[in-house]
Write a protein that holds these residues in place. Structure first.
Motif, mmCIF file in Angstrom:
data_model
loop_
_atom_site.group_PDB
_atom_site.id
_atom_site.type_symbol
_atom_site.label_atom_id
_atom_site.label_comp_id
_atom_site.label_asym_id
_atom_site.label_seq_id
_atom_site.Cartn_x
_atom_site.Cartn_y
_atom_site.Cartn_z
ATOM 1 N N GLY A 55 41.107 42.976 45.793
ATOM 2 C CA GLY A 55 40.829 41.530 45.611
ATOM 3 C C GLY A 55 41.640 40.851 44.994
ATOM 4 O O GLY A 55 42.794 41.283 44.551
ATOM 5 N N LEU A 56 41.285 39.663 44.700
ATOM 6 C CA LEU A 56 42.013 38.727 43.893
ATOM 7 C C LEU A 56 42.112 39.126 42.328
ATOM 8 O O LEU A 56 43.413 38.889 41.757
ATOM 9 N N ARG A 57 41.187 39.913 41.908
ATOM 10 C CA ARG A 57 41.398 40.395 40.458
ATOM 11 C C ARG A 57 42.606 41.300 40.486
ATOM 12 O O ARG A 57 43.053 41.175 39.468
ATOM 13 N N SER A 58 42.642 42.191 41.440
ATOM 14 C CA SER A 58 43.825 43.009 41.233
ATOM 15 C C SER A 58 45.320 42.486 41.318
ATOM 16 O O SER A 58 46.230 42.688 40.947
ATOM 17 N N ARG A 59 45.321 41.340 42.389
ATOM 18 C CA ARG A 59 46.497 40.724 42.574
ATOM 19 C C ARG A 59 46.861 39.885 41.412
ATOM 20 O O ARG A 59 48.069 39.843 41.027
ATOM 21 N N LEU A 60 46.012 39.495 40.698
ATOM 22 C CA LEU A 60 46.219 38.563 39.556
ATOM 23 C C LEU A 60 46.636 39.346 38.359
ATOM 24 O O LEU A 60 47.144 39.100 37.418
ATOM 25 N N ARG A 61 46.107 40.468 38.292
ATOM 26 C CA ARG A 61 46.492 41.480 37.403
ATOM 27 C C ARG A 61 48.034 41.925 37.432
ATOM 28 O O ARG A 61 48.827 42.013 36.487
ATOM 29 N N GLN A 62 48.348 41.869 38.771
ATOM 30 C CA GLN A 62 49.745 42.284 39.111
ATOM 31 C C GLN A 62 50.584 41.050 38.714
ATOM 32 O O GLN A 62 51.619 41.269 38.219
#
Length: 154
Positions: A55-62
């Motif tokens: 989700g967005l959490r993972s993409r924003l972590r990247q």
């Protein structure tokens, strides 16, 4: 569509956003003044999307890992990093807003797949609205005019 986005929050508070674990659209803005209500403002410098299982959490972590120079695995963040190389100097001026789409990306049904398609369409709609309002792409979505930091290293 604007009413589907969260308010702007400081970058460091991104994981508190409702819907962060689902796919969706994320907008990154840089501003010295405090931002609250979401809009397609000129300070919005990147629009991205994800349909990933994280989700967005993972993409924003990247994105975060890239702008902190931990690894360069996010193209938009790589362009962001070209201009903003000092994370400590810029971090308090970074804001994010998201528009999440509740669906199951791990075992998607046909309904979930259609929702994931709506996420992709929404990104294009967001670019169109931004261009209508500002006469150009967001700075780091303009791949012809925003070089990548990783291309400067030799």
């Amino acid at each position: 569509m604007i009413d589907r986005f969260t308010n702007w929050v400081k970058w460091e508070d991104r994981n508190t956003l409702e819907g962060i674990n689902y796919p969706g659209i994320y907008c990154i803005a840089v501003s010295r003044k405090s931002l609250n209500t979401f809009n397609f403002i000129p300070e919005l410098e990147y629009i991205g999307m994800t349909n990933s299982k994280g989700g967005l959490r993972s993409r924003l972590r990247q994105f975060d890992d890239t702008i902190k120079l931990k690894r360069t695995n996010h193209g938009g963040a790589d362009r962001f990093l070209y201009q903003y190389q000092d994370y400590e100097a810029i971090k308090d001026n970074i804001y994010v807003a998201i528009c999440s789409f509740k669906c199951d990306t791990k075992n998607p049904t046909p309904k979930d797949l259609r929702i994931m398609g709506a996420v992709a369409k929404c990104e294009y709609d967001c670019w169109a609205i931004y261009i209508e309002n500002n006469g150009r792409y967001p700075k780091f979505n303009d791949m012809n005019n925003a070089p990548k930091y990783s291309k400067t290293k030799r």
